[in-house]
Design a protein around this motif. Structure first.
Motif, PDB file in Angstrom:
ATOM      1  N   SER A 114       0.780  -1.311  -0.151  1.00  0.00           N
ATOM      2  CA  SER A 114      -0.185  -0.064   0.028  1.00  0.00           C
ATOM      3  C   SER A 114       0.873   1.536   0.093  1.00  0.00           C
ATOM      4  CB  SER A 114      -0.949   0.000   1.320  1.00  0.00           C
ATOM      5  OG  SER A 114      -1.654   0.971   1.313  1.00  0.00           O
ATOM      6  N   ALA A 129      -0.619   2.853   3.597  1.00  0.00           N
ATOM      7  CA  ALA A 129      -0.626   2.128   4.880  1.00  0.00           C
ATOM      8  C   ALA A 129       0.330   1.072   4.949  1.00  0.00           C
ATOM      9  CB  ALA A 129      -2.039   1.450   4.866  1.00  0.00           C
ATOM     10  N   ASN A 162      -2.218  -3.595   2.062  1.00  0.00           N
ATOM     11  CA  ASN A 162      -3.429  -3.397   1.335  1.00  0.00           C
ATOM     12  C   ASN A 162      -4.211  -4.881   1.581  1.00  0.00           C
ATOM     13  OD1 ASN A 162      -5.960  -2.711  -0.078  1.00  0.00           O
ATOM     14  ND2 ASN A 162      -5.032  -2.559  -1.906  1.00  0.00           N
ATOM     15  N   GLU A 188      -5.244  -0.710   4.754  1.00  0.00           N
ATOM     16  CA  GLU A 188      -5.973  -0.189   3.647  1.00  0.00           C
ATOM     17  C   GLU A 188      -6.995  -1.210   3.313  1.00  0.00           C
ATOM     18  OE1 GLU A 188      -5.607   1.481  -1.195  1.00  0.00           O
ATOM     19  OE2 GLU A 188      -3.705   0.918   0.174  1.00  0.00           O
ATOM     20  N   ASP A 244      -9.030   3.145   5.828  1.00  0.00           N
ATOM     21  CA  ASP A 244      -7.726   2.594   6.025  1.00  0.00           C
ATOM     22  C   ASP A 244      -8.011   2.431   7.569  1.00  0.00           C
ATOM     23  OD1 ASP A 244      -6.658   3.240   3.770  1.00  0.00           O
ATOM     24  OD2 ASP A 244      -5.820   5.079   4.270  1.00  0.00           O
TER      25      ASP A 244
END
Length: 327
Positions: free
Chosen positions: A57, A60, A63, A100, A105
Motif C-alpha cells: 500500500s 498504509a 492493502n 488499507e 484505512d
C-alpha cells in the motif's frame, strides 16, 4: 504457477491468505476472481469463505482485498481483517498496523489472547452509515431503523446499515432462529429483487443476556457462514441502539464458529466498532495452478498448525456450551 497458501480463520469464518507483498505473482483482478471461484469451492480439496490478498500500500502498512467464492469482491471483511492483521504484523514485526481496505484505512492491534495461546487481534470496523444510498437499499426514505418492510417480512423489523459493506439486521426470538425465515429472506434479497440491487448480508440477532448476543449471518456472495465479522459488529451496534447493550461496554458475541467481543464507540455523532477475536492458522501448503484454467490445480503436502487447531477447539466448546444454556 506455484502459489503459497495459508488457510486461516476468524471465528470459523475461513479464508486463504495469499501474500502479494513478498511474492510477485502479478495477478490481474480477473485472475484473482477466477482463482477464488476455483479454490474456495467446497467441492474441491480446499474450500473456504474467500481469499485474502495482501498487497503493498502507498498509504498504509498493507492493502487487503477480499474475493468471495463466487468471484465478487467484498468491500470489507472483519474476520478476514483479523487474519490479515496477524499476518502483516508478524511479517513486519509490528504490534499494530494500518490496513488499507476498499473504503477506509483501518487500525489493527495485537491483543491479549482471548483464550490461552489463541492469537487475538482488535480491528477497527468503520465507517458506519445508515444512509440507504450507501448500501444501496431502494426505498422511498433515507434510513431504515428498526422498521418493517411488508414485502420482505410482515413479522420482523430490520435496521439497514453499511459498515461499510451492506447489512440488514433483525433482532429475533428463538423461534425465528430455528425457522427457514432467514434463509428465505436472504435468498430473496441476494437474487433479483426490488430492494437490494447488489445483494446484502442478512443477520438474525438473538439476545442472550445483558452483554451477550448470538448472531447468525447469511453473507452476500457466500451464504450461511460460521461467522461474519462486520455482521457481528453491525449487530452489536443495532442492539445498543435498541437499549439491549451499551456503547463503550464490551459485548460478547457468539456465533456458530465461536465467539468475539465487540465494543461500540460514538464520537461527534459517528459510530465505529472494535471487533476483537482470534486470528488462527489451520495449515499452509503450495498450490500449483494453471492460471488459464484455475480449476486445474494440485497441492503440496499440508503443514498443519495442530496446536492452534486444538486451542481454538476449546473456545468453540466453551461457546457452544453457552449457547446450549441460553438457547
Amino acid at each position: 504457477m506455484k502459489i503459497d497458501l495459508i488457510k486461516c480463520h476468524g471465528s470459523g469464518n475461513d479464508f486463504f491468505i495469499i501474500d502479494e507483498i513478498s511474492n510477485t505473482y502479478g495477478f490481474t483482478d480477473t485472475q484473482r476472481a477466477e482463482l477464488a471461484k476455483a479454490i474456495c469451492s467446497r467441492s474441491t480439496d480446499l474450500g473456504a469463505d474467500g481469499i485474502l490478498y495482501i498487497l503493498k500500500s502507498k498509504k498504509a502498512d498493507a492493502n487487503m482485498r477480499v474475493f468471495n467464492p463466487d468471484g465478487s469482491e467484498a468491500s470489507m471483511c472483519g474476520n478476514g481483517l483479523r487474519c490479515v492483521a496477524r499476518y502483516v504484523c508478524e511479517l513486519l514485526g509490528l504490534e499494530e498496523a494500518i490496513i488499507e481496505t476498499m473504503k477506509a484505512d483501518l487500525q489493527v492491534k495485537k491483543q491479549e489472547d482471548i483464550l490461552a495461546d489463541i492469537p487475538t487481534y482488535l480491528v477497527e470496523i468503520s465507517p458506519v452509515s445508515f444512509d440507504l444510498i450507501d448500501l444501496p437499499l431502494i426505498l422511498e426514505k433515507e434510513t431504515l431503523i428498526n422498521e418493517k418492510i411488508s414485502k420482505i417480512s410482515e413479522e420482523l423489523s430490520f435496521t439497514a446499515l453499511a459498515v461499510p459493506n451492506p447489512h440488514f439486521v433483525s433482532i429475533v426470538e428463538k423461534k425465528h432462529i430455528r425457522s427457514d425465515l432467514q434463509k428465505n429472506i436472504s435468498e430473496y434479497l441476494n437474487g433479483p429483487n426490488e430492494f437490494f440491487p447488489d445483494g446484502v448480508n442478512v443477520s438474525f440477532v438473538k439476545p442472550l443476556k445483558k452483554g451477550h448476543i448470538y448472531v447468525r449471518t447469511f453473507e452476500r456472495g457466500v451464504g450461511f457462514t460460521n461467522a461474519c465479522g462486520t455482521a457481528m459488529s453491525a449487530s452489536t451496534l443495532v442492539t445498543c441502539m435498541n437499549g439491549l447493550n451499551e456503547i463503550e461496554k464490551p459485548v460478547e458475541v457468539y456465533n456458530n464458529g465461536g465467539k468475539v467481543s465487540c465494543v461500540v464507540h460514538e464520537k461527534n455523532g459517528k459510530q465505529s466498532i472494535d471487533l476483537i477475536g482470534n486470528a488462527s492458522y489451520v495449515f499452509r501448503c503450495q498450490l500449483d495452478v494453471n492460471m488459464d484454467n484455475p480449476i486445474e490445480f494440485t497441492l503440496s503436502k499440508r503443514e498443519e498448525y495442530q496446536d492452534e487447531i486444538k486451542q481454538y477447539a476449546k473456545l468453540q466448546e466453551h461457546a457452544q456450551q453457552i449457547l446450549k444454556e441460553c438457547m
